[in-house]
Write an enzyme that holds these catalytic residues in place. Structure first.
Site, PDB file in Angstrom:
ATOM      1  N   ASP A 141     -78.842  -4.504  30.780  1.00  0.00           N
ATOM      2  CA  ASP A 141     -78.266  -4.546  32.119  1.00  0.00           C
ATOM      3  C   ASP A 141     -77.986  -5.977  32.564  1.00  0.00           C
ATOM      4  OD1 ASP A 141     -78.523  -1.800  32.242  1.00  0.00           O
ATOM      5  OD2 ASP A 141     -80.440  -1.866  33.306  1.00  0.00           O
ATOM      6  N   PHE A 142     -77.178  -6.098  33.600  1.00  0.00           N
ATOM      7  CA  PHE A 142     -76.803  -7.389  34.186  1.00  0.00           C
ATOM      8  C   PHE A 142     -78.040  -8.209  34.539  1.00  0.00           C
ATOM      9  CE2 PHE A 142     -75.549  -9.917  37.977  1.00  0.00           C
ATOM     10  CZ  PHE A 142     -74.540 -10.670  37.416  1.00  0.00           C
TER      11      PHE A 142
END
Length: 294
Positions: A117-118
């Site tokens: 994820d970011f």
């Protein structure tokens, strides 16, 4: 596509050859074939086509060499991903992507083995071999991924027991196969957690199902691969022949002669490792690498 003159030549599925050439995973190549982006011997390809070395393949209008796809050495990069990078090749919002720091390939492209994820940092693997990527990501390979997590909220033994036994999420049952408390004291507690799948935001969702928040998340291990201490956040290294062979065997693929580096490749890798170690004392202040858990 096969004809009578090709009877003596071994043939393979078109999507498998394209994946091995580093153009993407098998699933991505199947979609590309369905979307009409592939031609074989001047004709539009279709799912189910098989090809030999004598066939001419064009992908998005560019020639693909089957011979080079067969002989290309599978390569694997380990990237220490920082928070704030996305795993897509391009971002409409202009955010930095994980691909921007990777070395360029003469042919094919880097394929991400899973995603982060970011706001998740840590170990991310890339390969130029679609077969290897597909095997490493497939649930049947049962490859464990280990994360270091900082939790905000009260954690008790009953909660840990539920997380080990299984919790029903929106996409089915999920659980940690192992949970061990990590370093640190105070309100924020650290845990090492292991999952066997790579479902979207699975680690965060498991903890959030118990009413606590994940304030930091870093992947520290993928199968038998750890982040070396000298690889700082935002840096990459290439795995050597032995490491790639072991990773291939973990995924259920036999090591072949294609796993051998040339002398120049080994020398380039040695120099790159030396540069990284030379900068070890200049490690930026970031979510620190905990190393291998005992």
């Amino acid at each position: 596509m096969r004809n009578e003159s090709d009877q003596a030549q071994p043939d393979e599925k078109l999507q498998k050859v394209l994946a091995r050439a580093g153009l993407g995973s098998r699933r991505e190549m199947e979609r590309a074939i369905s979307d009409g982006r592939v031609q074989v011997n001047g004709e539009l390809a279709k799912l189910g086509d098989r090809v030999t070395e004598s066939d001419r393949i064009d992908f998005d209008g560019r020639r693909v060499s089957i011979d080079s796809a067969v002989r290309e050495r599978p390569r694997v990069l380990l990237y220490n991903k920082p928070e704030g990078e996305i795993c897509s090749r391009k971002d409409p919002e202009g955010r930095r992507t994980v691909y921007e720091r990777l070395p360029k390939l003469k042919s094919g492209r880097w394929i991400s083995i899973g995603r982060l994820d970011f706001n998740t940092s840590g170990l991310l693997l890339f390969t130029n071999d679609g077969d290897l990527a597909n095997k490493l990501m497939h649930p049947s390979s049962n490859i464990d991924r280990e994360y270091l997590i900082r939790i905000q909220g009260d954690v008790d033994e009953d909660m840990l027991k539920r997380l080990r036994e299984g919790v029903m999420l929106d996409d089915g049952m999920a659980r940690f196969t192992d949970i061990v408390e990590g370093p640190g004291e105070g309100k924020n507690r650290w845990f090492y957690c292991v999952v066997m799948e790579g479902r979207n935001r699975e680690v965060r969702r498991l903890w959030e199902s118990q009413g606590v928040n994940v304030s930091r998340l870093k992947r520290v291990r993928y199968g038998n691969i750890f982040i070396p201490s000298h690889v700082r956040v935002g840096q990459w290294i290439e795995l050597n022949d032995k490491e790639v062979a072991e990773l291939a065997m973990t995924a259920g693929l036999e090591a072949t002669e294609r796993l051998m580096q040339t002398k120049s490749e080994k020398e380039y890798q040695r120099r790159h490792q030396k540069r990284l170690r030379a900068g070890k004392g200049q490690r930026p202040h970031h979510f620190s690498n905990p190393g291998k858990r005992k």
